[in-house]
Design a protein around this motif. Structure first.
Motif: not given
Length: 797
Positions: A682-684, A716-718, A721, A748
């Motif tokens: 996850a990007k976060e 990926t953000e969600n 993606e 993800q």
């Protein structure tokens, strides 16, 4: 005393004494009505016509049984109890002043025998169906434990009940004057264990496929056969007026028992032989067999036996299972069990006298005899089961099961009442005893016995817990032939070698049709017994395919094949039992949808396979994998340059992903597999990635730095993606392995689960298996042993 003939189907009725009536009626009787208006001219009114009144009675009984069934459903009582309660209500209605007028109109004198006779067809067909579903040959293969429990549970209560009566002949005469043969019938019938009754109970509780259920059915089968042989000879002895008639009846009975199996069974095998594989049995053969049932019933009456004896013996002669046994069961199930049998049960109870005083001698004495016999039988079965080294709870449960009563006992008491062996008050006590006993046994078993308890994971049985270089045991479940190639492809991915061998237990599951006893066949033992491999089997194609595979991978793969024939809703018992017994590390199940080579859905078996998969995922004693296979998806290496492209989807932080990495470690040892590990981050969590890698997975580190493994991190953000990325790589690989991530949320996969069609595959697995992707790649969705997961650790400990 005269009775108003308007309340009957007859012109005139006169009571000559308590039991004899003088009846005047027209012959032939009025069968069909001429209607409400024209019927008055020639007396063919609806309420004076047998057929019209019979149809009205059927509607009343059917409506009342359905209402009782609906109202009693929350209590989870046996199904036949609603039919008995309907008869109890109708019987009491005759005694209530406001209702007796209407009841005499709807059930006038003279119609009880008609509806009882017609509905008795249901009992005959029910007995025949249960005979068909019995595997009589099993009695020669039943273990000692079933024989011991059955014989002791039968003869101990009989001895306890009859020895005091036989030692007191004066008391017998006094009892006979007051009860008739009521006490003797009570002792005899409550000492028996009827196969059909026990099979119905276990089917309703869905435990006939458990070890306890199999033992109970085997014991009941032994008891039923012994009782049939003994009781028929006793009937012949009592009903023969002289020694000549006795010898004649015994001889004809012997011919009956021997000739029907010797003549009818070969004929039925001839029918099966001349039925093309996969085609139904001709209707003409079915009609001949059904006609034979009733002809043999007539012959049974001629030799002073019960009408159902011929149906039972012919049913035993029918080869169980497909195609003939299953066809007969399907043809007769509706009329025999669903339509006529409930009417028969209701009308049987309708005859009983429930207007008795609780302090009456008949009720008290019969009640005490019933209680005493059941206590003795339960104690005998319980102690015998304990001596056979059964657990205390299971021993108590089997003693309850062998003491249950049901539809068969209703038929026995009805026959005894019609033959004036027992009086009406004793008959009423017996009906009440059946209802009470069935309710107690049903509720007690639901409370005491849970077959899924034994699957609780007290030990870790998953791939992450395997020691280095230890043997991997895999249980593969198959149903159709197109599952074979998919299974061998998966085994190849596990890279079996002489240094790291794999043991495969292959279980072929078949739906149980046309038989009552579930069947489990270990083919390795079957071979040892036969001494060769040229034997007839339900699973010949499966055995041959895996024999060839084992031969091609000598010393690397060891394969044992099994066949389980059981009801669809209980197939999971066979799978989990075998996994528990063989200490399997992972169970591989086929997905319920199969595709053809051009991507078209060939079959969608939601009823059997999907239900099996979901139940196994809930209670499996080890890890589970669901294999989604598309036809010809994994190319077989034809040269050293042709490789299988395998992709691992890893999200981290989940037990299921640990199992995925274990499979990846095995696959990377095969130089013909191009392995790619995709880690979705996850990007976060980008800033935490280095810290997670330092703290976390050693296996992932090993794969990340392996020379023949490609490792790629995808941010990926969600879920959207993630879905876009999976679409990009879908056609670049032949096989995907992904964790199910049971009840786990992550950024993800956010949003993917909302569109999930098959929750058993998880969010990513469901997306990869979607037919909308037009992909040829297979997918393995893995779930780690659930009992070792966080949500069950406290319960297990």
């Amino acid at each position: 005393m005269s009775i108003n003939s308007n309340d009957t189907l007859f012109y005139e009725i006169k009571r000559l004494n308590e039991t004899v009536y003088k009846i005047c009626f027209e012959a032939p009787p009025h069968i069909v009505s001429d209607g409400l208006w024209s019927g008055h001219e020639n007396e063919r009114r609806p309420m004076k016509s047998f057929l019209t009144l019979f149809e009205l009675q059927l509607v009343i009984i059917f409506a009342l049984t359905q209402i009782c069934s609906f109202l009693l459903k929350p209590l989870r009582l046996p199904k036949f109890l609603s039919q008995m309660i309907a008869g109890l209500i109708l019987g009491i209605s005759f005694e209530l002043k406001p209702l007796d007028t209407y009841m005499n109109k709807f059930f006038p004198y003279g119609t009880h025998d008609v509806i009882s006779t017609i509905s008795s067809l249901g009992m005959v067909l029910f007995v025949f169906i249960n005979g068909v579903q019995m595997d009589f040959s099993l009695i020669t293969r039943t273990g000692k434990r079933a024989w011991i429990i059955s014989i002791i549970g039968l003869f101990v209560p009989l001895c306890v009940g009859f020895i005091p009566l036989l030692t007191l002949p004066g008391r017998i005469e006094a009892i006979h004057k007051m009860h008739g043969d009521g006490i003797a019938v009570t002792v005899l019938t409550h000492s028996l264990s009827q196969f059909a009754t026990i099979a119905s109970l276990l089917s309703e509780l869905q435990i006939q496929n458990s070890e306890l259920g199999r033992l109970s059915l085997s014991s009941a089968l032994v008891s039923d056969i012994l009782v049939t042989v003994i009781s028929t000879n006793i009937v012949a002895l009592k009903t023969s007026p002289n020694s000549t008639a006795l010898l004649r009846n015994i001889f004809l009975l012997f011919i009956f028992f021997v000739l029907i199996p010797l003549v009818c069974r070969p004929i039925m095998f001839w029918i099966i032989k001349h039925t093309p594989e996969g085609r139904p049995v001709k209707d003409s053969y079915i009609y001949v067999i059904i006609s034979t049932v009733f002809l043999l019933g007539i012959f049974s009456v001629k030799i002073n036996q019960e009408f159902v004896l011929g149906a039972f013996i012919l049913g035993l002669s029918v080869p169980e299972g497909a195609p003939l046994g299953s066809t007969l069961v399907k043809k007769l199930q509706f009329f025999g069990t669903t339509f006529f049998l409930p009417i028969f049960v209701t009308t049987c109870v309708l005859k009983a006298d429930f207007s008795m005083d609780l302090t009456s001698y008949i009720m008290v004495s019969n009640g005490l005899v019933v209680l005493a016999i059941h206590m003795v039988k339960m104690t005998a079965c319980f102690i015998t089961a304990l001596c056979c080294k059964m657990p205390v709870t299971d021993a108590f449960c089997i003693s309850l099961i062998l003491n249950t009563k049901g539809v068969v006992e209703v038929g026995i008491y009805n026959s005894a009442f019609d033959d004036q062996v027992i009086n009406r008050k004793t008959y009423g006590v017996m009906m009440i005893s059946i209802m009470i006993i069935a309710t107690i046994v049903h509720w007690s078993l639901k409370l005491l016995y849970d077959p899924s308890r034994k699957y609780a994971g007290y030990q870790k049985r998953n791939m992450i817990s395997l020691k280095k270089n230890s043997e991997l045991r895999i249980l593969v479940t198959l149903q159709k032939q197109n599952h074979i190639s998919a299974t061998t492809d998966f085994i190849d991915l596990c890279c079996p070698t002489q240094e790291k061998p794999i043991t495969i237990d292959v279980l072929h599951v078949i739906e149980l049709v046309g038989r009552a006893l579930p069947l489990f066949i270990p083919h390795c033992l079957q071979r040892q017994a036969s001494g060769s491999t040229s034997y007839k089997s339900y699973s010949d194609d499966f055995i041959l395919a895996f024999d060839i595979y084992e031969h091609n991978n000598q010393n690397a793969v060891s394969i044992n094949t099994y066949t389980a024939i059981s009801p669809p809703n209980l197939m999971f018992e066979d799978v989990c039992n075998l996994a528990l017994d063989k200490v399997a590390t992972i169970i591989i199940l086929p997905f319920h949808i199969t595709w053809s080579s051009d991507g078209v859905v060939e079959s969608n078996d939601k009823k059997v396979l999907r239900a099996l998969n979901r139940k196994v995922l809930e209670i499996a004693p080890c890890s589970v994998g669901i294999l989604v296979t598309r036809a010809n998806s994994i190319p077989k290496p034809t040269s050293e340059y042709s490789n299988t492209r395998l992709a691992i989807i890893y999200l981290g932080g989940n037990d299921d992903d640990e199992e995925v990495l274990c499979l990846a470690k095995r696959a990377m040892n095969n130089h013909r597999i191009n392995l790619v590990v995709y880690r979705l981050v996850a990007k976060e969590n980008i800033e935490e990635l280095e810290e997670l890698m330092v703290i976390g997975d050693e296996m992932l580190e090993e794969l990340r730095h392996a020379e023949n493994v490609k490792y790629e991190e995808v941010f990926t953000e969600n879920g959207s993606e993630t879905a876009s990325f999976l679409r990009e790589i879908m056609n670049e690989h032949d096989f995907f392995i992904v964790g199910r991530r049971h009840e786990t949320q992550s950024p993800q996969t956010d949003g993917l689960a909302e569109w999930s069609e098959f929750p058993e595959l998880g969010a990513i697995g469901d997306f990869l298996a979607s037919p909308d992707l037009n992909s040829s790649a297979s997918v393995l969705v893995v779930q780690q042993q659930l009992s070792c997961s966080n949500d069950l650790k406290g319960w297990v400990l």
